[in-house]
Scaffold this motif. Sequence first.
Motif, PDB file in Angstrom:
ATOM      1  N   UNK A 100       0.790  -1.234   0.000  1.00 25.78           N
ATOM      2  CA  UNK A 100       0.000   0.000   0.000  1.00 25.78           C
ATOM      3  C   UNK A 100       0.826   1.290   0.000  1.00 25.78           C
ATOM      4  N   UNK A 101       1.750   1.384   0.960  1.00 26.82           N
ATOM      5  CA  UNK A 101       2.463   2.659   1.162  1.00 26.82           C
ATOM      6  C   UNK A 101       3.802   2.360   1.828  1.00 26.82           C
ATOM      7  N   UNK A 102       4.660   3.367   1.899  1.00 27.76           N
ATOM      8  CA  UNK A 102       5.901   3.217   2.663  1.00 27.76           C
ATOM      9  C   UNK A 102       5.533   3.371   4.135  1.00 27.76           C
ATOM     10  N   UNK A 103       5.661   2.282   4.900  1.00 24.56           N
ATOM     11  CA  UNK A 103       5.205   2.294   6.293  1.00 24.56           C
ATOM     12  C   UNK A 103       6.380   2.538   7.242  1.00 24.56           C
ATOM     13  N   UNK A 104       6.131   3.351   8.246  1.00 28.47           N
ATOM     14  CA  UNK A 104       7.142   3.640   9.267  1.00 28.47           C
ATOM     15  C   UNK A 104       6.468   3.564  10.634  1.00 28.47           C
ATOM     16  N   UNK A 105       7.278   3.303  11.646  1.00 31.69           N
ATOM     17  CA  UNK A 105       6.709   3.149  12.993  1.00 31.69           C
ATOM     18  C   UNK A 105       7.569   3.882  14.006  1.00 31.69           C
ATOM     19  N   UNK A 106       6.888   4.487  14.968  1.00 33.94           N
ATOM     20  CA  UNK A 106       7.609   5.070  16.094  1.00 33.94           C
ATOM     21  C   UNK A 106       6.785   4.738  17.333  1.00 33.94           C
ATOM     22  N   UNK A 107       7.461   4.520  18.441  1.00 37.80           N
ATOM     23  CA  UNK A 107       6.724   4.185  19.661  1.00 37.80           C
ATOM     24  C   UNK A 107       6.501   5.411  20.518  1.00 37.80           C
ATOM     25  N   UNK A 108       5.324   5.474  21.107  1.00 37.24           N
ATOM     26  CA  UNK A 108       5.004   6.631  21.934  1.00 37.24           C
ATOM     27  C   UNK A 108       5.596   6.530  23.345  1.00 37.24           C
ATOM     28  N   UNK A 109       5.922   5.341  23.785  1.00 40.94           N
ATOM     29  CA  UNK A 109       6.466   5.214  25.145  1.00 40.94           C
ATOM     30  C   UNK A 109       5.393   5.471  26.177  1.00 40.94           C
ATOM     31  N   UNK A 110       5.352   6.663  26.723  1.00 42.29           N
ATOM     32  CA  UNK A 110       4.303   6.979  27.702  1.00 42.29           C
ATOM     33  C   UNK A 110       3.053   7.456  26.991  1.00 42.29           C
ATOM     34  N   UNK A 111       1.891   6.927  27.374  1.00 40.66           N
ATOM     35  CA  UNK A 111       0.650   7.389  26.740  1.00 40.66           C
ATOM     36  C   UNK A 111       0.214   8.731  27.339  1.00 40.66           C
ATOM     37  N   UNK A 112       0.723   9.823  26.771  1.00 41.09           N
ATOM     38  CA  UNK A 112       0.429  11.134  27.368  1.00 41.09           C
ATOM     39  C   UNK A 112      -0.572  11.942  26.560  1.00 41.09           C
ATOM     40  N   UNK A 113      -1.337  11.262  25.695  1.00 41.78           N
ATOM     41  CA  UNK A 113      -2.410  11.956  24.983  1.00 41.78           C
ATOM     42  C   UNK A 113      -2.149  12.088  23.492  1.00 41.78           C
ATOM     43  N   UNK A 114      -3.213  12.479  22.776  1.00 39.38           N
ATOM     44  CA  UNK A 114      -3.141  12.579  21.317  1.00 39.38           C
ATOM     45  C   UNK A 114      -2.104  13.613  20.861  1.00 39.38           C
ATOM     46  N   UNK A 115      -2.046  14.746  21.569  1.00 35.11           N
ATOM     47  CA  UNK A 115      -1.077  15.782  21.202  1.00 35.11           C
ATOM     48  C   UNK A 115       0.343  15.249  21.311  1.00 35.11           C
ATOM     49  N   UNK A 116       0.588  14.472  22.354  1.00 32.06           N
ATOM     50  CA  UNK A 116       1.910  13.883  22.565  1.00 32.06           C
ATOM     51  C   UNK A 116       2.212  12.849  21.470  1.00 32.06           C
ATOM     52  N   UNK A 117       1.200  12.066  21.084  1.00 37.65           N
ATOM     53  CA  UNK A 117       1.399  11.080  20.007  1.00 37.65           C
ATOM     54  C   UNK A 117       1.808  11.787  18.717  1.00 37.65           C
ATOM     55  N   UNK A 118       1.132  12.902  18.420  1.00 38.15           N
ATOM     56  CA  UNK A 118       1.456  13.643  17.193  1.00 38.15           C
ATOM     57  C   UNK A 118       2.870  14.224  17.289  1.00 38.15           C
ATOM     58  N   UNK A 231      -5.928  15.285  31.900  1.00 43.25           N
ATOM     59  CA  UNK A 231      -4.503  15.240  32.244  1.00 43.25           C
ATOM     60  C   UNK A 231      -3.623  14.891  31.053  1.00 43.25           C
ATOM     61  N   UNK A 232      -4.180  14.968  29.820  1.00 43.61           N
ATOM     62  CA  UNK A 232      -3.422  14.581  28.633  1.00 43.61           C
ATOM     63  C   UNK A 232      -3.072  15.791  27.772  1.00 43.61           C
ATOM     64  N   UNK A 233      -1.994  15.651  27.006  1.00 48.04           N
ATOM     65  CA  UNK A 233      -1.631  16.730  26.083  1.00 48.04           C
ATOM     66  C   UNK A 233      -2.563  16.626  24.880  1.00 48.04           C
ATOM     67  N   UNK A 234      -3.410  17.622  24.727  1.00 51.30           N
ATOM     68  CA  UNK A 234      -4.491  17.564  23.746  1.00 51.30           C
ATOM     69  C   UNK A 234      -4.123  18.264  22.442  1.00 51.30           C
ATOM     70  N   UNK A 235      -4.339  17.573  21.324  1.00 50.79           N
ATOM     71  CA  UNK A 235      -4.123  18.179  20.012  1.00 50.79           C
ATOM     72  C   UNK A 235      -5.060  19.370  19.823  1.00 50.79           C
ATOM     73  N   UNK A 236      -6.279  19.242  20.345  1.00 50.47           N
ATOM     74  CA  UNK A 236      -7.256  20.335  20.225  1.00 50.47           C
ATOM     75  C   UNK A 236      -6.718  21.622  20.844  1.00 50.47           C
ATOM     76  N   UNK A 237      -6.018  21.512  21.978  1.00 43.91           N
ATOM     77  CA  UNK A 237      -5.488  22.709  22.642  1.00 43.91           C
ATOM     78  C   UNK A 237      -4.411  23.378  21.771  1.00 43.91           C
ATOM     79  N   UNK A 238      -3.584  22.570  21.126  1.00 44.46           N
ATOM     80  CA  UNK A 238      -2.551  23.135  20.245  1.00 44.46           C
ATOM     81  C   UNK A 238      -3.206  23.808  19.036  1.00 44.46           C
ATOM     82  N   UNK A 239      -4.265  23.183  18.512  1.00 44.08           N
ATOM     83  CA  UNK A 239      -4.969  23.779  17.364  1.00 44.08           C
ATOM     84  C   UNK A 239      -5.649  25.080  17.753  1.00 44.08           C
ATOM     85  N   UNK A 240      -6.135  25.120  18.982  1.00 45.77           N
ATOM     86  CA  UNK A 240      -6.754  26.358  19.481  1.00 45.77           C
ATOM     87  C   UNK A 240      -5.729  27.496  19.412  1.00 45.77           C
TER      88      UNK A 240
END
Length: 300
Positions: A100-118, A231-240
């Motif tokens: 399908x596509x060139x696939x790449x992976x990175x691990x998030x380590x600590x689950x600190x929210x969607x903003x942190x994942x991005x 308590x998570x780093x929110x992508x919505x807050x960064x977009x705001x």
Amino acid sequence: MTSANPGISKAVIPAAGLGTRFLPATKATPKEMLPVVDKPAIQYVVEEAVAAGLSDVLMVTGRNKRPLEDHFDRNYELEEALTRKGDAERLAKVQESSDLAAMHYVRQGDPRGLGHAVLCAAPHVGDEPFAVLLGDDLIDPRDALLSRMVQVQARSGGSVVALMEVAPEQIHLYGSAAVESTDSDDVVRITGLVEKPEAADAPSNYAIIGRYILDPHVFEILRKTEPGRGGEIQLTDALQQLAEDEKVGGPVHGVVFRGRRYDTGDRGDYLRAIVRLACEREDLGPDFRTWLRSYVTEEM
Ligand code: G1P
């Protein structure tokens, strides 16, 4: 890459979530691998990115997510066995996901929210606009939402998020946007965003659904974003913040989606997605619809 989006080739798919809503199925299997008819939910999402012209996919994963990597990789044993049997049809199905596509992976380590994942995608993405697709949102393959967002971003620059109108009692499940209309019927300008507000505090009934085209300035903002809702780093807050200060990263627009979307993170919606997509399949649909009709009329 298509000519419509010379600037966007990378898609980021956060896939580190625990999938607790689907326990026990997700005890040892990533929720992204649960089948929708006969394809893992995550494959629909990667196919959607590819259909919109994105050729490079980064998955942000975590522990217990190895099956995702295996699914998008070759499986030589299986391929050899199917070749020996002369089963070209199934062989094609096996190879589909690895081609399908060139696939790449990175691990998030600590689950600190969607903003942190991005933010974990920053080194891979670099300094270019990129797409984010959330695996729980399945957009019907016939409704070209992401391509439309790519188009809008090419025209207006900045960032673009997908919005859908929801009932007021549903808005607390989503990011909600304050909007102004533009001269395109399906495009709004976003002036503010709130993550999962109570209905009374929501700026509108426009909910963010899990598709974003982001200006790379979002990384700078995410590095400084404090934990927000839950308590998570929110992508919505960064977009705001992007919406608030257009000088950094340009405007934020919303594409209003009126097509078919399923929340495969919700068990009821997951079942509805399977039934609908199965009904519409050429190979399974005719028999399944006949059975479903008699089941509904005779047994319910
Ligand atoms: C995330 C986002 C939210 C968005 C939603 C869409 O929430 O934080 O703003 O509306 O995805 O599915 P989650 O559903 O991961 O809690």
